[in-house]
Scaffold this motif. Sequence first.
Motif, PDB file in Angstrom:
ATOM      1  N   SER A  37      75.938  52.546 -12.846  1.00 25.75           N
ATOM      2  CA  SER A  37      76.298  52.757 -11.441  1.00 25.75           C
ATOM      3  C   SER A  37      75.233  52.180 -10.523  1.00 25.75           C
ATOM      4  N   GLU A  38      75.564  52.106  -9.246  1.00 30.78           N
ATOM      5  CA  GLU A  38      74.593  51.647  -8.258  1.00 30.78           C
ATOM      6  C   GLU A  38      73.379  52.568  -8.239  1.00 30.78           C
ATOM      7  N   GLU A  39      73.617  53.859  -8.434  1.00 29.99           N
ATOM      8  CA  GLU A  39      72.529  54.833  -8.459  1.00 29.99           C
ATOM      9  C   GLU A  39      71.616  54.595  -9.662  1.00 29.99           C
ATOM     10  N   ASP A  40      72.210  54.239 -10.786  1.00 30.90           N
ATOM     11  CA  ASP A  40      71.409  53.953 -11.986  1.00 30.90           C
ATOM     12  C   ASP A  40      70.484  52.762 -11.743  1.00 30.90           C
ATOM     13  N   LEU A  41      71.012  51.739 -11.084  1.00 25.52           N
ATOM     14  CA  LEU A  41      70.197  50.555 -10.808  1.00 25.52           C
ATOM     15  C   LEU A  41      69.096  50.870  -9.807  1.00 25.52           C
ATOM     16  N   SER A  42      69.431  51.635  -8.796  1.00 24.82           N
ATOM     17  CA  SER A  42      68.439  51.999  -7.779  1.00 24.82           C
ATOM     18  C   SER A  42      67.306  52.829  -8.366  1.00 24.82           C
ATOM     19  N   ALA A  43      67.599  53.541  -9.460  1.00 20.50           N
ATOM     20  CA  ALA A  43      66.586  54.398 -10.081  1.00 20.50           C
ATOM     21  C   ALA A  43      65.597  53.627 -10.945  1.00 20.50           C
ATOM     22  N   LEU A  44      65.882  52.327 -11.224  1.00 17.27           N
ATOM     23  CA  LEU A  44      64.970  51.531 -12.036  1.00 17.27           C
ATOM     24  C   LEU A  44      63.658  51.318 -11.280  1.00 17.27           C
ATOM     25  N   ALA A  45      62.563  51.385 -12.013  1.00 11.50           N
ATOM     26  CA  ALA A  45      61.241  51.322 -11.390  1.00 11.50           C
ATOM     27  C   ALA A  45      61.027  50.021 -10.621  1.00 11.50           C
ATOM     28  N   GLU A  46      61.584  48.895 -11.123  1.00 17.00           N
ATOM     29  CA  GLU A  46      61.333  47.600 -10.492  1.00 17.00           C
ATOM     30  C   GLU A  46      62.266  47.305  -9.319  1.00 17.00           C
ATOM     31  N   VAL A  47      63.329  48.090  -9.149  1.00 20.85           N
ATOM     32  CA  VAL A  47      64.332  47.800  -8.130  1.00 20.85           C
ATOM     33  C   VAL A  47      63.942  48.412  -6.793  1.00 20.85           C
ATOM     34  N   VAL A  48      63.923  47.567  -5.751  1.00 19.63           N
ATOM     35  CA  VAL A  48      63.603  48.008  -4.391  1.00 19.63           C
ATOM     36  C   VAL A  48      64.874  48.241  -3.585  1.00 19.63           C
ATOM     37  N   GLU A  49      65.870  47.371  -3.786  1.00 14.92           N
ATOM     38  CA  GLU A  49      67.104  47.468  -3.004  1.00 14.92           C
ATOM     39  C   GLU A  49      68.281  47.024  -3.861  1.00 14.92           C
ATOM     40  N   THR A  50      69.409  47.710  -3.701  1.00 11.95           N
ATOM     41  CA  THR A  50      70.610  47.406  -4.477  1.00 11.95           C
ATOM     42  C   THR A  50      71.779  47.145  -3.540  1.00 11.95           C
ATOM     43  N   ALA A  51      72.535  46.082  -3.809  1.00 16.37           N
ATOM     44  CA  ALA A  51      73.711  45.770  -2.987  1.00 16.37           C
ATOM     45  C   ALA A  51      74.854  45.360  -3.916  1.00 16.37           C
ATOM     46  N   PRO A  52      75.926  46.170  -3.993  1.00 18.47           N
ATOM     47  CA  PRO A  52      77.070  45.786  -4.832  1.00 18.47           C
ATOM     48  C   PRO A  52      77.806  44.603  -4.221  1.00 18.47           C
ATOM     49  N   LEU A  53      78.205  43.653  -5.064  1.00 19.28           N
ATOM     50  CA  LEU A  53      78.902  42.448  -4.607  1.00 19.28           C
ATOM     51  C   LEU A  53      80.344  42.385  -5.094  1.00 19.28           C
ATOM     52  N   GLY A  54      80.793  43.412  -5.808  1.00 14.03           N
ATOM     53  CA  GLY A  54      82.166  43.416  -6.302  1.00 14.03           C
ATOM     54  C   GLY A  54      82.244  43.044  -7.760  1.00 14.03           C
ATOM     55  N   ARG A  55      83.344  42.375  -8.127  1.00 13.07           N
ATOM     56  CA  ARG A  55      83.547  41.989  -9.523  1.00 13.07           C
ATOM     57  C   ARG A  55      83.789  40.489  -9.644  1.00 13.07           C
ATOM     58  N   ALA A  56      83.354  39.944 -10.763  1.00 10.65           N
ATOM     59  CA  ALA A  56      83.582  38.526 -11.079  1.00 10.65           C
ATOM     60  C   ALA A  56      83.750  38.410 -12.580  1.00 10.65           C
ATOM     61  N   SER A  57      84.838  37.767 -12.996  1.00  8.31           N
ATOM     62  CA  SER A  57      85.144  37.599 -14.428  1.00  8.31           C
ATOM     63  C   SER A  57      85.144  38.931 -15.159  1.00  8.31           C
ATOM     64  N   GLY A  58      85.649  39.958 -14.477  1.00  7.02           N
ATOM     65  CA  GLY A  58      85.773  41.257 -15.109  1.00  7.02           C
ATOM     66  C   GLY A  58      84.486  42.042 -15.206  1.00  7.02           C
ATOM     67  N   ARG A  59      83.414  41.577 -14.565  1.00  8.48           N
ATOM     68  CA  ARG A  59      82.142  42.278 -14.630  1.00  8.48           C
ATOM     69  C   ARG A  59      81.706  42.736 -13.247  1.00  8.48           C
ATOM     70  N   ASP A  60      80.930  43.810 -13.220  1.00  5.91           N
ATOM     71  CA  ASP A  60      80.376  44.331 -11.972  1.00  5.91           C
ATOM     72  C   ASP A  60      79.174  43.484 -11.576  1.00  5.91           C
ATOM     73  N   VAL A  61      79.123  43.087 -10.299  1.00  7.19           N
ATOM     74  CA  VAL A  61      78.065  42.201  -9.826  1.00  7.19           C
ATOM     75  C   VAL A  61      77.238  42.906  -8.752  1.00  7.19           C
ATOM     76  N   TYR A  62      75.928  42.856  -8.909  1.00  9.72           N
ATOM     77  CA  TYR A  62      75.013  43.454  -7.944  1.00  9.72           C
ATOM     78  C   TYR A  62      73.932  42.444  -7.560  1.00  9.72           C
ATOM     79  N   GLN A  63      73.507  42.529  -6.314  1.00 15.44           N
ATOM     80  CA  GLN A  63      72.325  41.792  -5.878  1.00 15.44           C
ATOM     81  C   GLN A  63      71.183  42.785  -5.813  1.00 15.44           C
ATOM     82  N   LEU A  64      70.133  42.498  -6.560  1.00 16.20           N
ATOM     83  CA  LEU A  64      69.012  43.420  -6.646  1.00 16.20           C
ATOM     84  C   LEU A  64      67.748  42.764  -6.121  1.00 16.20           C
ATOM     85  N   THR A  65      67.082  43.452  -5.223  1.00 18.40           N
ATOM     86  CA  THR A  65      65.752  43.033  -4.789  1.00 18.40           C
ATOM     87  C   THR A  65      64.756  43.846  -5.600  1.00 18.40           C
TER      88      THR A  65
END
Length: 225
Positions: free
Chosen positions: A54-82
Amino acid sequence: MTLTTEFVIRSSALPFVRLAESLPSERVECVHGLCHEGNSRVFVVYLEPTDEVSEEDLSALAEVVETAPLGRASGRDVYQLTIELEDVVSEAFAPERFTATQMEPMVVTPEGWYEKKLFQNYNAFNGMRTRCEEYGIEIDLVSISQNPPEDDGSSQYGLTDRQHEALRLAISRGYYESPRQASTEELADEMDISQPSMSSLLRRGERQLLTTALGSQPRVDALSR
């Protein structure tokens, strides 16, 4: 001549390796620009829905500063992570040290980062590997292959290199102007060949160009008396 390389980058400082370890698929695909911008902090990450990240799981990663969901592409969830890169990673991939082009999305596994990149030459690749090793980042080469030289435009017309050179010289010296600005003797002197050889190069080159332009081989018809 460029090189296509495949290699694995191994270091505990690399982002997303621990994330890959926690996933059922043990795989994360992402796109980044570290070789072009050493201070790049933006990664586009592709995740399998079955991994249930989930977006919350990604945001909880130590290296992640910012999370932005971008939708789906080729059946996969796409996120932009700073993310916040560790110093050894940003220093090792400083863009002024080398340049490479990412050919396919990077694949992160528990073993490290699997990359497929295009380098200008072997020295460029070896420079990256040496630089990374200085910072304790291991590079394991999987494969390396030379790419054929780019077409210079002459072979598409079926010309040899010498025919191409002769025709370019003739055009630049006004040989095809009316009246002519140069003779075959003068062109031959510039190419350091005999006049008959120069005439032959021009004649064969002209014939090849005409044949290519007309789309067929010349045909000799019998003359009726």
